[in-house]
Write an enzyme that holds these catalytic residues in place. Sequence first.
Site, mmCIF file in Angstrom:
data_model
loop_
_atom_site.group_PDB
_atom_site.id
_atom_site.type_symbol
_atom_site.label_atom_id
_atom_site.label_comp_id
_atom_site.label_asym_id
_atom_site.label_seq_id
_atom_site.Cartn_x
_atom_site.Cartn_y
_atom_site.Cartn_z
ATOM 1 N N ARG A 1 32.768 41.781 49.368
ATOM 2 C CA ARG A 1 34.185 42.395 49.257
ATOM 3 C C ARG A 1 34.511 43.257 50.409
ATOM 4 O O ARG A 1 35.792 43.394 50.686
ATOM 5 C CB ARG A 1 33.876 43.247 47.829
ATOM 6 C CG ARG A 1 35.481 43.448 47.508
ATOM 7 C CD ARG A 1 35.313 43.985 46.126
ATOM 8 N NE ARG A 1 35.229 43.645 44.798
ATOM 9 C CZ ARG A 1 36.537 42.921 44.367
ATOM 10 N NH1 ARG A 1 37.607 43.145 44.762
ATOM 11 N NH2 ARG A 1 36.249 42.054 43.143
ATOM 12 N N GLU B 1 39.736 50.274 39.855
ATOM 13 C CA GLU B 1 39.305 50.559 41.246
ATOM 14 C C GLU B 1 40.294 51.008 42.468
ATOM 15 O O GLU B 1 40.085 51.997 43.230
ATOM 16 C CB GLU B 1 38.375 49.660 41.868
ATOM 17 C CG GLU B 1 36.946 49.390 40.977
ATOM 18 C CD GLU B 1 36.383 47.966 41.246
ATOM 19 O OE1 GLU B 1 36.609 46.850 40.751
ATOM 20 O OE2 GLU B 1 35.135 48.147 42.276
HETATM 21 N N1 MTE Z 1 36.685 55.360 35.031
HETATM 22 C C1 MTE Z 1 36.017 56.195 34.164
HETATM 23 N N2 MTE Z 1 36.529 57.206 33.516
HETATM 24 N N3 MTE Z 1 34.552 56.036 34.310
HETATM 25 C C2 MTE Z 1 34.003 55.257 35.012
HETATM 26 O O1 MTE Z 1 32.848 55.061 35.179
HETATM 27 N N4 MTE Z 1 34.479 53.081 36.602
HETATM 28 C C3 MTE Z 1 35.336 52.557 37.369
HETATM 29 C C4 MTE Z 1 36.843 52.375 36.938
HETATM 30 N N5 MTE Z 1 37.225 53.641 36.328
HETATM 31 C C5 MTE Z 1 35.068 54.279 35.744
HETATM 32 C C6 MTE Z 1 36.469 54.358 35.601
HETATM 33 C C7 MTE Z 1 34.843 51.358 38.230
HETATM 34 S S1 MTE Z 1 33.897 51.232 39.326
HETATM 35 C C8 MTE Z 1 35.268 50.247 37.708
HETATM 36 S S2 MTE Z 1 34.764 48.712 38.241
HETATM 37 C C9 MTE Z 1 36.368 50.252 36.347
HETATM 38 O O2 MTE Z 1 36.601 51.350 36.163
HETATM 39 C C10 MTE Z 1 35.628 49.296 35.312
HETATM 40 O O3 MTE Z 1 36.273 49.166 34.265
HETATM 41 P P1 MTE Z 1 37.538 48.278 33.863
HETATM 42 O O4 MTE Z 1 37.245 47.065 34.394
HETATM 43 O O5 MTE Z 1 37.830 48.464 32.396
HETATM 44 O O6 MTE Z 1 38.631 48.792 34.648
HETATM 45 N N1 HPA Z 2 32.969 43.468 41.789
HETATM 46 C C1 HPA Z 2 32.184 44.690 40.798
HETATM 47 N N2 HPA Z 2 30.758 44.238 40.611
HETATM 48 C C2 HPA Z 2 30.507 42.982 40.846
HETATM 49 C C3 HPA Z 2 31.228 42.179 41.728
HETATM 50 C C4 HPA Z 2 32.438 42.504 42.204
HETATM 51 O O1 HPA Z 2 33.430 41.743 42.752
HETATM 52 N N3 HPA Z 2 30.550 40.881 41.852
HETATM 53 C C5 HPA Z 2 29.306 41.339 41.418
HETATM 54 N N4 HPA Z 2 29.233 42.443 40.713
HETATM 55 MO MO1 MOS Z 3 33.006 48.876 39.624
HETATM 56 S S1 MOS Z 3 32.284 49.457 41.308
HETATM 57 O O1 MOS Z 3 33.100 47.337 39.904
HETATM 58 O O2 MOS Z 3 31.550 49.208 38.771
#
Ligand code: MTE
Ligand code: HPA
Ligand code: MOS
Length: 818
Positions: free
Chosen positions: A304, A737
């Site tokens: 990534r 993210e």
């Molecule tokens: N928001 C909160 N409150 N707590 C979390 O742990 N994780 C982040 C983001 N926002 C997180 C967060 C990360 S690393 C990711 S990948 C996404 O939430 C995952 O959730 P989603 O796929 O539903 O956005």
């Molecule tokens: N994003 C987050 N987590 C992951 C990914 C990615 O692209 N690939 C494997 N685990």
């Molecule tokens: Mo988020 S770093 O893809 O859990």
Amino acid sequence: MKNIDAAAHTRGESIYLDDIPLLQGTLFGAVFGSPVAHGVIRSLDLTEAERMPGVVRIFTYKDVRGENQIGGIVPDEPLFAERHVHFCGMPVALVVAESEAAARAAVKKIRVEIEPLEVITDPRIAQARGELIVAPRTFRLGDTDSAWKSCAFIFEGRADTNGQEHLYIETQGAYAIPLENDTIRIYSSTQAPTAVQRAISKVSGLPMHCLDVEVTRLGGGFGGKEDQANIWAALCALACVHLKKPVKYALPRTDDMVMTGKRHPYSSDFRIGLDEDYKILAYEVTLYQNAGAAADLSPAVLERSLFHCTNSYFIPNVRATAYSCRTHLPPNTAFRGFGGPQGMFVIEAAIVKAAEALGVDAALIQKKNLHRTGDEFPYGQLAESEAPACWQKAEELYELEALRAEVAVFNAGHALFKKGIAVMPVCFGISFTKTLMNQARALVHVYSDGSVSVSTGAVEMGQGVNTKILQVAAAAFAIAPARIKIQATSTFRIANTSPTAASATADLNGRAVLMACTEIVARLKRVVAEEWGVDAERVELREEAVWERVKGRSLEGEETGEGQRNLGRSLEGEETGEGPRNLGRSLSWKQLVLLAFTKRVNLSEHAHYATPGIHFDASREKGHPFAYHVYGTAITVVTLDCLRGRYEVDAVKVVHDGGASMNLIIDRGQIEGGIVQGIGWMTVEEVLYDEEGRLRSNALSTYKVPDIYSVPRRIDIDFLHTQRDNLAIFRSKAVGEPPLMYGIGAYFALRNAIRAFNPAAELAFSTPMTPERALMGLYSGGGPAGMTNEGEERAVKDGQGKRAGNEQLSPASGEGHE
Ligand code: MTE
Ligand code: HPA
Ligand code: MOS
């Protein structure tokens, strides 16, 4: 709609791992981690520990019935150390005792002799020694070798970003309970129930169908529980299998900080070439990723970083090479952005390097090079770009030129306080970079009382995914949210889940829910059509009832939502508030469900969704890996106290491309949280290992996390409402993210503030810009030239009344801040 957990969270009623009522006879685990980062175990003496009161048993690798292996991508991570230890905190033994205190006391009595070996903490040294986790990878576009000749300006440099502690409020942990016939239920604080299930299966030798991993919610994950929840769950399960007793291990904060990996530090070299017009013609970058002692998710994170190495810019000639370097730190892991932020920091540093050397504003170069629809990313996908739109809107809406002028006026008027401003565009690809992971399942039950249960593989960790999933089901059935319950995530209800990660959880699981609901709706409509003797096309679900459309316009015409105006009253006599014109018979939702049940119609559905159209060929490093991209632009303004190095973020002003947001309240929360977390990474958070590989920042007294005073004085968020059909859910866009990367702007704004004070400052592109580093930067390069007597007098005046503490930093107290 508010987050469905808001009320229970506020009352303190929400259940986390540590709130689960314990079964009688529950035992408690504690890990003895290696005190040495690299070495050979000569002896391990458990005798004294075993004699401690309350100790039931101490486990080591010898007790592993299956494989002593938990590596997900590469099988290079033993659950327990055998002969070698590879990082400080690597599990050597698990004490199981009758209480947490007894387990921890016994850990202190374990004696180990380790013959130390050389410790490597620097990824460049690891790379030079050939210590790589996987083979290096190179992304290429055009031909950089020949492009350099056409460049009017070429700049080279180095950029370093440090790690970041996840600091989820709920630490890692698991609770394993023996059920009958080899079945175990494991409560785990994990983003990846299936990964936990798989890891336990491997370690215990039990098939996956014996292992029910259940997750109600996490107190934050941020990537730290995508892979690294497996260890604690596997340890608890192992002890549970041996002892046939419930075993729990919730990590104390220091254990968690010491034993788990963090965001990957990267060290990078760049070379950037521009033409006379400041168009970037060529970019070469070499990324050295500090992977730590085992692969964990590092190869995917590395990938990534490559995907995002040109951020929002179109550069016709690119060569990006990345090394995943094996060091003796705890295996580093996923962290919000997943390598993207590290890749983006380097291109931003390269542009700033060029801008500083050319004496122009970085934004001039940034803006000129934003990619446009149809431009090719180095990995072959063509952009559907909102980058110029976001930039343009931010520039106009927030009056970038006026902001700049304010900063200039402020700086001219203050000797010892300087403001800095920076613009940070972001482009982030949505989809797991590993194509096969882009699939999800949902199980929907409609009960005979009209209530609905939805299960998916999504894990709620504060990001609001359960609320969004509930919105999907409510919309599909046209019923009130209160009728729907999102169940805890369980591997017995939903199999083969991808982790809750990559920001795509609502996209993937929401789509699966929509498919399942749509199928049930079709069945319900058929029942009613038969009952009423009408065409199923004439049957419509709206506002908790099913209606027959009598006087039809063309069905297409009614798709526009005009049909809504034609609703009368339902059989329960509830006024819908809309005129009762063209609709005939109707049944309430409850009557409808009961009718279908009476007619023996299936009221449950399991659906599977796989993102279409995505692919990637790693042998060519080309493909179409992302369903779509999220874009945005942030303007950051900071004020720096040039006497003390303290600083404050005045404002972050964002235009964020949220598609057609499903939930603005939640998305706003995600953006604000991401920004603050990104600013923390760039500024105050400093992960520090010593040369022996010991974590020095192992507590909250030595690791500074952003607090309320690190939060920008204002965060303005404007949504670019794009309507493209983007493979997300309901034309929304993922949000989890991308906003973290807006925080990168804080680093460059601070850099500009330092240079406003001392144009000769020698500043490495190195993060975090802690107040100490800012201070050193301010007086680097021979110090600020303008420190005349007059300047000093001004300085004294500026400094008057300014005290350490929490008051406003800026001398213009109250001015310019609402
Ligand atoms: N928001 C909160 N409150 N707590 C979390 O742990 N994780 C982040 C983001 N926002 C997180 C967060 C990360 S690393 C990711 S990948 C996404 O939430 C995952 O959730 P989603 O796929 O539903 O956005
Ligand atoms: N994003 C987050 N987590 C992951 C990914 C990615 O692209 N690939 C494997 N685990
Ligand atoms: Mo988020 S770093 O893809 O859990």
